[in-house]
Design an enzyme around this catalytic site. Structure first.
Site, PDB file in Angstrom:
ATOM      1  N   HIS A   1       0.825  -1.201   0.000  1.00  0.00           N
ATOM      2  CA  HIS A   1       0.000   0.000   0.000  1.00  0.00           C
ATOM      3  C   HIS A   1       0.868   1.265   0.000  1.00  0.00           C
ATOM      4  O   HIS A   1       2.056   1.217   0.309  1.00  0.00           O
ATOM      5  CB  HIS A   1      -0.908   0.023   1.236  1.00  0.00           C
ATOM      6  CG  HIS A   1      -2.069  -0.919   1.148  1.00  0.00           C
ATOM      7  ND1 HIS A   1      -1.956  -2.267   1.450  1.00  0.00           N
ATOM      8  CD2 HIS A   1      -3.366  -0.727   0.776  1.00  0.00           C
ATOM      9  CE1 HIS A   1      -3.131  -2.837   1.273  1.00  0.00           C
ATOM     10  NE2 HIS A   1      -4.005  -1.940   0.862  1.00  0.00           N
TER      11      HIS A   1
ATOM     12  N   LYS B   1      -0.763   4.877   4.859  1.00  0.00           N
ATOM     13  CA  LYS B   1      -1.671   3.944   5.542  1.00  0.00           C
ATOM     14  C   LYS B   1      -1.210   3.746   6.987  1.00  0.00           C
ATOM     15  O   LYS B   1      -0.017   3.583   7.242  1.00  0.00           O
ATOM     16  CB  LYS B   1      -1.654   2.611   4.800  1.00  0.00           C
ATOM     17  CG  LYS B   1      -2.689   1.619   5.283  1.00  0.00           C
ATOM     18  CD  LYS B   1      -2.767   0.412   4.344  1.00  0.00           C
ATOM     19  CE  LYS B   1      -3.756  -0.614   4.857  1.00  0.00           C
ATOM     20  NZ  LYS B   1      -5.111  -0.066   5.033  1.00  0.00           N
TER      21      LYS B   1
END
Lengths: 249, 249, 249, 249
Positions: free
Chosen positions: B134, B138
């Protein structure tokens, strides 16, 4: 329960040696015949073989299977080069021996699962392409497995009423967009160092789903062979692919 | 058949605008309320909303859902941050409103299929690991989806009687082998340029099977939202994940 | 040192807005003109633009660049659709204005590095193929970047005296083996959900080396534009690609 | 020019057999000694070996190399398990034999290029992580090659004045974010079916660049061994890695 009596035709080849070793390593199977090139098929009947594993080559396989079916010996066939015509010939022999079972075709668990998962996902995505990658000594392109995967996907798309895939290409070099297998583009990469690999790329709005199978070594087929040997005797007639033996549902 | 009356809570956010656009683009859904931060929930009842789409944030979502359930408005919830405690609270409210349905959780077709295919393949392989990737903004690692995927795989392995995974590691740097989620190693990569990606790597003798999901854009969630909105009204109680609405079997 | 005076032609488009934002965010560049479709080119000279960023489309770009060169304004050109003929025309104009610099072509750091690394690795491997993957609205296949990469690889192989690639294919479906770019097979995948991706697969005995570039968002071009704007003024004449500005050696 | 006289220590092992075969297949090298476990090192001097290839195991390698250096035999060492202490011991021996050369370490062209390309790209990207994947019988995690790659990257980032990598993780399961090697996260995947694979993922705004090396078979090391054998005699002292022999600049 007594062990299944197994014969291997083509026992001296690389795949044959792996299967011999695998059969010998488990308790529920017994290796009673291991035929090399010059051995006569009669060794199979003399040894009381129940299931024969066929691992020779396209030129010899039909004679071997005819002998097996005629003698009620079930078969698990790793040799490739099957055409619709050959499959029909085999079906004809089996019709005359209604208790005999023959398993032909993809015998790697990973290859079977790839096809299965691909078929499963097919109806959910607008786009799909197949990229297979093999060593450069391979004669056919795309691989039989890639063509079969593409056909299963095309069938699932038709059943789901999916439209043709979006493709705005107006200026292309010949071959750039791959081979067309029932509307599914299939690309074949050939490079030294590769073994046998296949990637199915599904695409929808804002996302892709990729299923990739890498066969790094022919030993990947042995679990499939063992499963086939254990099951083929209870499934009369011709079975294409390990899938129906895997209790996937 | 008349269109389903839809309200969007959090209509001004990036995801909200996508859902509003998607609802307006189809005939069987009618957008009757689009709430921004300062709008009052009563607009939902006044507009006769049948299904509310919740797209705000963890701090606000519970109040919004309590209001919906109390008023018999079904919900499709995209907001994340769910804990077992929160899910139980929601279940309690729904118990008191037995005709209301709530759909929470992964709403991308690709994410749902990844979990489903992973669970399906799990029992066939000796090894399995999850790598999720990701953007570096995050806050949690691994992602909720990766943890959920690992748990589904672990469960399928237990059901199939699979032994622990082989791992001869005797000398490791701390963290090298990932996080342990019920026996499944999960690795979290964070890098600028990534969006949201997950890879499940299965390994057996001589082969690997990899299932990879790439979410490149949040619009990938809209088909899932539409499916959820259409179905949630006929499935009372709490539903976790889009999967049970997808007729996957 | 005073800031470089920058003008953006095509400032209202999606890429244009990104470049405007990026120029405004740094101290050593000053945005002094932002032209939209109906604005006249004379705004550039009136504002004292030193470097123009051209982001319109193939139909308009040549007129804009002729104006710039005639007025001694350096250019960084993101618009695509370049042919050898067009490049020669541009070279002709630049010959008459020997102090002016123009940078055309791949402006993403990742794209430039992919080509560079690919060229670098090319002579060490027996096999190499290129697989590029794009959204299905793209008109050309393969992409210009993939063709350019293949040509650079082919050139490096020739210089190293490499023989033709091994390929035993004797039975192929049309297109399966991709497009032939100077002996390097190039495959083009098109699927919804993809953005712009390119993979170069090198293969030698027992190993492969893969270089993959994923462009997930057009903002990936802004660092390259800034670098181009800062450097183009000190490199008279036509420069193809960001590479020579990157001090890669 | 006469052929280089080569001796192989550990000639009966799997790697040894490959090297023996490779040496015998080329004209400029002559195999004059092939030692198995019980053979005495004196066979090397008696046969007039100029370059010895060492392919045994960490317990034996130091004795073998001491013998070689003392007798002025150059060495190409495939055996792993090197520590800084061992390298220093070897350097000490070499200091006393100033004309002798020893090559230790990564001997696959692909592995060397992966490190080289990674170091080359390192300064251009904000983020970078390493994911290595091996068979589950491997004892160390991460692999020595992955740690070395991460260190080279970290060094290149420092030289370029790169800040620490962005990472907003605030809630993580232990191990999820990998092992920290000088600020570069390294993740180690272990699964049956894998051989030896390494992926370096670079990320910048809107794009990623991935360099991946797959070693499918130990034969991938033989080109590196041959190159090492040809060159080591003209490079006195200790050389770490094939890289300096590859004329990469």
């Amino acid at each position: 329960m007594s062990a299944i009596r197994v014969g291997v035709i083509g026992a001296a080849g690389r795949m044959g040696r792996e299967v011999v070793k695998a059969v010998e390593s488990v308790d529920d199977l017994e290796l009673v015949a291991a035929l090399r090139r010059t051995d006569r098929l009669e060794s199979l009947t003399r040894a009381g073989v129940q299931v024969a594993v066929e691992l020779t080559h396209p030129d010899a396989v039909m004679d071997h299977l005819e002998f097996c079916v005629r003698n009620g010996i079930h078969g698990v066939v790793g040799t490739t080069g099957w055409t619709d015509e050959r499959l029909n010939t085999l079906r004809g022999w089996l019709a005359a021996s209604p208790r005999t079972g023959m398993l032909v075709g993809p015998l790697s668990v990973g290859a079977v699962l790839t096809m299965r998962l691909a078929r499963y996902a097919a109806r959910w995505f607008e786009s799909v392409e197949v990229v297979e990658m093999h060593h450069p000594d391979k004669a056919d392109a795309p691989s039989g497995a890639a063509v079969r995967t593409a056909r299963l996907i095309a069938e699932a798309r038709r059943e789901a009423g999916r439209a043709a895939q979006p493709d705005a290409t107006t200026a292309a070099l010949a071959g750039a967009r791959g081979a067309d297998v029932e509307g599914v583009p299939v690309h074949a990469v050939r490079a030294r160092g590769l073994v046998a690999h296949q990637e199915v790329i599904f695409g929808g709005t804002g996302e892709t789903l990729t299923i990739r199978h890498d066969s790094m070594d022919r030993v990947c087929f042995t679990p499939g062979f063992l499963l086939g040997v254990r099951r083929v005797g209870s499934v009369p007639g011709l079975t294409l692919g390990l899938e129906s033996f895997m209790d996937l549902d």
